[in-house]
Motif scaffolding. Structure first.
Motif, PDB file in Angstrom:
ATOM      1  N   PHE A 121      21.262   8.379  18.036  1.00 35.67           N
ATOM      2  CA  PHE A 121      21.309   9.128  16.772  1.00 35.67           C
ATOM      3  C   PHE A 121      20.246   8.672  15.772  1.00 35.67           C
ATOM      4  N   ASN A 122      19.475   7.685  16.179  1.00 33.49           N
ATOM      5  CA  ASN A 122      18.458   7.167  15.281  1.00 33.49           C
ATOM      6  C   ASN A 122      17.210   8.043  15.358  1.00 33.49           C
ATOM      7  N   VAL A 123      17.166   9.059  14.508  1.00 32.91           N
ATOM      8  CA  VAL A 123      16.020   9.991  14.539  1.00 32.91           C
ATOM      9  C   VAL A 123      15.159   9.845  13.283  1.00 32.91           C
ATOM     10  N   GLN A 124      15.232   8.676  12.669  1.00 30.68           N
ATOM     11  CA  GLN A 124      14.516   8.545  11.398  1.00 30.68           C
ATOM     12  C   GLN A 124      12.996   8.464  11.568  1.00 30.68           C
ATOM     13  N   ASN A 125      12.546   8.116  12.775  1.00 31.72           N
ATOM     14  CA  ASN A 125      11.102   7.930  12.950  1.00 31.72           C
ATOM     15  C   ASN A 125      10.272   9.159  12.567  1.00 31.72           C
ATOM     16  N   PRO A 126      10.611  10.363  13.084  1.00 30.91           N
ATOM     17  CA  PRO A 126       9.812  11.527  12.667  1.00 30.91           C
ATOM     18  C   PRO A 126       9.975  11.880  11.189  1.00 30.91           C
ATOM     19  N   SER A 138       0.862  -1.182   0.000  1.00 26.21           N
ATOM     20  CA  SER A 138       0.000   0.000   0.000  1.00 26.21           C
ATOM     21  C   SER A 138       0.900   1.234   0.000  1.00 26.21           C
ATOM     22  N   PRO A 139       0.409   2.371  -0.539  1.00 27.14           N
ATOM     23  CA  PRO A 139       1.285   3.551  -0.631  1.00 27.14           C
ATOM     24  C   PRO A 139       1.921   3.940   0.707  1.00 27.14           C
ATOM     25  N   THR A 140       1.150   3.823   1.811  1.00 25.08           N
ATOM     26  CA  THR A 140       1.696   4.214   3.114  1.00 25.08           C
ATOM     27  C   THR A 140       2.826   3.268   3.516  1.00 25.08           C
ATOM     28  N   SER A 141       2.559   1.959   3.436  1.00 27.81           N
ATOM     29  CA  SER A 141       3.580   0.985   3.808  1.00 27.81           C
ATOM     30  C   SER A 141       4.796   1.113   2.906  1.00 27.81           C
ATOM     31  N   ASP A 142       4.548   1.334   1.618  1.00 26.21           N
ATOM     32  CA  ASP A 142       5.612   1.470   0.630  1.00 26.21           C
ATOM     33  C   ASP A 142       6.576   2.583   1.040  1.00 26.21           C
ATOM     34  N   MET A 143       6.010   3.750   1.376  1.00 24.76           N
ATOM     35  CA  MET A 143       6.830   4.909   1.741  1.00 24.76           C
ATOM     36  C   MET A 143       7.577   4.643   3.051  1.00 24.76           C
ATOM     37  N   ILE A 144       6.856   4.075   4.028  1.00 24.36           N
ATOM     38  CA  ILE A 144       7.476   3.828   5.337  1.00 24.36           C
ATOM     39  C   ILE A 144       8.660   2.885   5.186  1.00 24.36           C
ATOM     40  N   ILE A 145       8.442   1.775   4.473  1.00 27.26           N
ATOM     41  CA  ILE A 145       9.517   0.775   4.358  1.00 27.26           C
ATOM     42  C   ILE A 145      10.671   1.333   3.531  1.00 27.26           C
ATOM     43  N   THR A 146      10.357   2.062   2.465  1.00 22.86           N
ATOM     44  CA  THR A 146      11.425   2.637   1.636  1.00 22.86           C
ATOM     45  C   THR A 146      12.280   3.609   2.448  1.00 22.86           C
ATOM     46  N   MET A 147      11.616   4.512   3.164  1.00 24.87           N
ATOM     47  CA  MET A 147      12.349   5.513   3.941  1.00 24.87           C
ATOM     48  C   MET A 147      13.185   4.848   5.040  1.00 24.87           C
ATOM     49  N   ALA A 148      12.539   3.912   5.760  1.00 25.90           N
ATOM     50  CA  ALA A 148      13.238   3.268   6.876  1.00 25.90           C
ATOM     51  C   ALA A 148      14.419   2.451   6.372  1.00 25.90           C
ATOM     52  N   THR A 149      14.195   1.678   5.305  1.00 21.24           N
ATOM     53  CA  THR A 149      15.273   0.829   4.795  1.00 21.24           C
ATOM     54  C   THR A 149      16.373   1.686   4.171  1.00 21.24           C
ATOM     55  N   GLY A 150      15.981   2.728   3.449  1.00 21.42           N
ATOM     56  CA  GLY A 150      16.962   3.593   2.800  1.00 21.42           C
ATOM     57  C   GLY A 150      17.903   4.234   3.810  1.00 21.42           C
ATOM     58  N   LEU A 151      17.330   4.829   4.856  1.00 24.74           N
ATOM     59  CA  LEU A 151      18.165   5.463   5.885  1.00 24.74           C
ATOM     60  C   LEU A 151      18.986   4.408   6.629  1.00 24.74           C
ATOM     61  N   GLY A 152      18.380   3.220   6.813  1.00 24.68           N
ATOM     62  CA  GLY A 152      19.111   2.131   7.464  1.00 24.68           C
ATOM     63  C   GLY A 152      20.314   1.685   6.636  1.00 24.68           C
ATOM     64  N   ILE A 153      20.123   1.601   5.309  1.00 22.90           N
ATOM     65  CA  ILE A 153      21.231   1.186   4.426  1.00 22.90           C
ATOM     66  C   ILE A 153      22.354   2.225   4.472  1.00 22.90           C
ATOM     67  N   ARG A 203      14.393  -0.452  12.668  1.00 19.19           N
ATOM     68  CA  ARG A 203      13.210  -0.730  13.480  1.00 19.19           C
ATOM     69  C   ARG A 203      11.919  -0.467  12.699  1.00 19.19           C
ATOM     70  N   GLU A 204      11.834   0.679  12.062  1.00 16.09           N
ATOM     71  CA  GLU A 204      10.620   1.018  11.321  1.00 16.09           C
ATOM     72  C   GLU A 204      10.450   0.127  10.099  1.00 16.09           C
ATOM     73  N   ALA A 205      11.587  -0.263   9.504  1.00 10.42           N
ATOM     74  CA  ALA A 205      11.514  -1.153   8.338  1.00 10.42           C
ATOM     75  C   ALA A 205      10.969  -2.513   8.757  1.00 10.42           C
ATOM     76  N   ILE A 206      11.454  -3.031   9.889  1.00 13.07           N
ATOM     77  CA  ILE A 206      10.962  -4.316  10.398  1.00 13.07           C
ATOM     78  C   ILE A 206       9.461  -4.195  10.711  1.00 13.07           C
ATOM     79  N   THR A 238       3.296  -1.883  16.949  1.00 13.42           N
ATOM     80  CA  THR A 238       3.109  -0.571  17.597  1.00 13.42           C
ATOM     81  C   THR A 238       4.146  -0.335  18.689  1.00 13.42           C
ATOM     82  N   TRP A 239       4.717  -1.385  19.209  1.00 12.81           N
ATOM     83  CA  TRP A 239       5.841  -1.207  20.135  1.00 12.81           C
ATOM     84  C   TRP A 239       7.086  -0.756  19.369  1.00 12.81           C
ATOM     85  N   LEU A 240       7.329  -1.430  18.241  1.00 10.05           N
ATOM     86  CA  LEU A 240       8.525  -1.099  17.455  1.00 10.05           C
ATOM     87  C   LEU A 240       8.439   0.305  16.870  1.00 10.05           C
ATOM     88  N   ASP A 241       7.260   0.648  16.392  1.00  7.25           N
ATOM     89  CA  ASP A 241       7.091   1.946  15.741  1.00  7.25           C
ATOM     90  C   ASP A 241       5.806   2.605  16.231  1.00  7.25           C
TER      91      ASP A 241
END
Lengths: 264, 473
Positions: free
Chosen positions: A217-222, A42-57, B61-64, B92-95
């Motif tokens: 230093f992990n501030v990717q969530n916001p 879904s577009p939301t999941s797509d963006m979340i996973i892309t952003m999270a994985t990209g910054l993680g990589i 974490r958010e990717a998982i 919801t705990w992870l993210d």
């Protein structure tokens, strides 16, 4: 100061010639795959996973660059015996160490910046429906850079008294431990059933406060969820940057103290 | 290095650790704004395979969490509902800022765990409320979470309009300055943190959507009998839509549609307020009765009568309107263990502590020509490891009731005869002024000002399990 600058620029030039940019190429390919791999969600999941994985990589690639670079900065000079030539000139040992560290840091900075910019462009081109340039991604990249500054300082500190092989595992071990800030913090507190002994709590509390906390230093969530508000975000980022600078300074001071007495 | 310089350097190293410790102590509580809380760490570690935990700790974490959510969606489409609840918990705990998970997770808990005849499992409701309240606590500026809790849960599922109003008002209180996105982003420059001061209001703009939150609040006020409040709220929605049509051309069509609905509802509410004071008197006697017929073990027919006679003629929108003999009311019924108190809140843990031995069945039947009848075969969901209707208790309470406030039970045409809160209905036997709606998550002192019709029948386990057809009333 000019001595440090000369050493730093020399180290930077040498590091860039060591095909360290190949890592950047690998990450670039990984990201391009990433942009298309999650398109079926879904577009939301797509963006979340892309952003999270990209910054993680970017973060992981940066850690590898920092560690590999950091563990070899001093031993390489000793192995190739170039250190004798340098130290026979009016160069102090601490100047040599700081110059090498700053040169390594500049290399990390360039690599991280390239990866970050590529990621921002990729998100705008492939992921954002309105093709907006998400400059806030660079906020996350900035924090990754300061995290890597700390990793680099740690590797340089270990490199003055251990072999590169040992240093590699040592730095990674500390990095993993420091990335689990939440776990060390939780273990340093009281357990839910109250069974954790005061000694165990004390040990983990000491680990939590004395080992560098890379998890800070992990501030990717916001950045991933831009509609969510984190209170005092600017202050949080500023404090972490200060934390990285002071901690790196501590690592470098220890390295200088050890290196000063080392036979080379 | 000179010995003195060396000593100073060692002293500086020790000294520098002081700000490090102080900074870490400052950072720790703030880090949890976007991280799992301390008491959740251990449980996550136990729940997730070690490689997941390590990868999560290494910055993914958010990717998982995102990938687990995609997997959860697959579980849902495969019908593997049992796997969904712990997945929602871990994600919801992870993210804690993945708003979609709170919304969809609560929807699953409310609606998607059903028996074979599509009745939802009401034991999950307190969990669903707990999940959304946790979501609101973690994301206090996301007004759609408040709206979900207000409308989906308290309005639709539990008919607790006081609580619905409470959450809608909380949503309306969220202002632009509390948030950064999406309204504060300048579309031309893409700049963030530039709070927009509303040129008309002269203060920060509310973040609540006038349709989702504004209309919802008006409906809740009306259902709660605060008609004047509803009229003020409809007018507020109209003003908001008009303002947004001018200020936000990109959502103009959405607001134009919302405006038409709000204007019509305002007009109807004002009109109904006028004629319902007259047309609802004197109260009609519903001559209500209800009974249950056991047709086979754990199989029932819920039946009864209710003499709903609506207003057959009244003026609406300036025209004389004539309705036919009014049907369309719904009688709700709930069969549950006698003495069961629905908890106001259940902690939403990894291993959900559902009351597994408790039986709760809730449904409703439509009234046609003054009668209602609906079958229920609970036998098919009474077996296996974790049945929805275990029937373990010795005694059961069956409640039939009619709630005049519930739009699903009392359509507007019926409301025009019996009033907003049932002021136009009465019953010689079953009029209930307690204000307690069965199954509502009400606090101990909460009481609605409503005239309910309610009848309670007690059944024993033998009554439920027995063979042969038998009527209980």
């Amino acid at each position: 100061m000019s001595t440090i600058w000369t050493l730093a620029s020399g180290t930077f030039g040498e590091a860039m010639r060591r095909k360290i940019l190949n890592v950047f190429l690998f990450v670039a390919i990984a990201m391009i795959v990433l942009f298309f791999a999650f398109a079926s969600f879904s577009p939301t999941s797509d963006m979340i996973i892309t952003m999270a994985t990209g910054l993680g990589i970017i973060s992981m690639a940066g850690v590898f660059i920092s560690v590999i670079l950091g563990i070899n900065l001093i031993p390489n000079e000793i192995d190739k015996r170039t250190i004798y030539t340098i130290l026979s000139k009016p160069v102090k040992r601490h100047e040599f160490l700081i110059g090498k560290f700053l040169g390594g840091l500049a290399t990390v900075f360039v690599n991280i910046l390239l990866m970050g910019v590529l990621f921002v462009i990729g998100v705008a081109l492939f992921k954002d429906p309105h093709h907006h340039i998400r400059l806030d991604i660079l906020e996350g990249v900035l924090m990754i850079f300061f995290q890597l500054m700390l990793v680099n300082a740690l590797a340089v500190m270990f490199s003055v008294f251990t072999s590169p092989f040992v240093n590699f595992f040592l730095t990674f071990a500390v990095y993993i431990m420091g990335s689990m800030s939440s776990i060390t913090e939780a273990l340093g507190g009281e357990s839910a059933n109250g069974k954790r002994s005061a000694v165990i709590q004390g040990i983990f509390k000491a680990i939590h406060f004395l080992v560098p906390n890379f998890g800070n230093f992990n501030v990717q969530n916001p950045i991933i969820h831009p509609d969510v508000v984190i209170q005092n975000m600017a202050k949080y980022i500023a404090t972490n940057i200060l934390y990285a600078i002071i901690y790196s300074l501590i690592m470098l001071l220890i390295a200088i103290l050890v290196f000063d007495r080392r036979e080379v | 290095m000179k010995p003195n310089a060396r000593l100073i350097a060692i002293f500086v190293v020790i000294l520098l650790y002081v700000p490090i410790v102080l900074m870490q102590a400052w950072i720790d509580p703030r880090r949890h704004e976007f991280e799992p809380k301390n008491d959740q760490i251990g449980t996550i570690g136990k729940a997730l395979p070690i490689e997941f935990t390590l990868v999560a700790a290494a910055g993914f974490r958010e990717a998982i969490a995102g990938l687990l959510w995609v997997r959860t969606d697959k579980f849902f489409h495969e019908g593997n509902y049992d796997a969904i609840v712990p997945m929602v918990r871990i994600i919801t705990w992870l993210d804690p800022h993945n708003v979609d998970v709170y919304q969809t997770g609560a929807w699953h808990l409310d609606y998607n765990f059903t028996d074979n005849e599509q009745r939802s499992d009401r034991r999950y409701l307190p969990l669903s409320v707990a999940l959304l309240e946790e979501g609101i606590q973690a994301n206090p500026t996301i007004t759609k979470l408040y709206a979900d809790l207000a409308f989906t849960h308290y309005f639709r599922k539990m008919c607790n309009y006081e609580r619905a109003i409470y959450w809608y008002r909380k949503a309306q209180d969220v202002k632009e300055t509390d948030s950064k996105q999406p309204y504060s982003t300048d579309p031309d420059t893409g700049k963030r943190d530039q709070y927009v001061i509303d040129p008309i209001l002269g203060k920060p703009r509310p973040l609540a959507d006038p349709t989702i939150v504004g209309h919802g609040l008006a409906h809740a006020l009306q259902a709660n009998g605060d008609i004047d409040g509803a009229i003020v709220q409809w007018q507020h929605c109209i003003d908001e839509h008009k303002r947004l049509i001018i200020e936000s051309p990109e959502t103009k069509y959405q607001d134009e549609s919302g405006l038409r609905v709000a204007e019509r509802n305002l007009f109807e509410t004002i009109e109904r307020k006028k004629f319902r004071t007259v047309d609802t008197q004197p109260p009609i006697n519903l001559d209500f009765d209800a009974w249950v017929v056991r047709t086979a073990p754990r199989q029932f027919r819920f039946e009864g009568r209710a003499n709903f006679i609506g207003a057959t003629a009244f003026k609406l929108e300036g025209h004389q309107v004539t309705w036919g003999p009014v049907d369309g009311a719904r009688i709700a019924y709930r069969l549950e263990d006698d003495g069961y108190q629905q908890p106001k809140e259940l902690p939403f843990e990894l291993n959900v502590a559902l009351p597994k031995n408790v039986t709760i069945m809730q449904d409703s039947a439509s009234v046609t020509h003054g009668k209602f009848s609906r079958r229920a075969n609970l036998d098919q969901d009474s077996h296996g490891d974790n049945p929805m209707y275990p029937f373990k208790a010795e005694r059961y309470k069956l409640t039939f009731w009619f709630d005049p406030r519930d739009p699903a039970s009392s359509p507007p045409n019926l409301g025009d005869r019996i009033g907003w809160l049932g002021e136009g209905l009465t019953d010689s036997k079953y009029l209930d002024l307690s204000g307690k709606v069965p199954g509502s998550l009400q606090g101990p002192d909460e009481k609605a000002n409503v005239r309910l019709i309610k009848k309670v029948i007690y059944l024993t386990r033998d009554d439920i399990m027995g063979t042969g057809e038998k009527k209980f009333e």
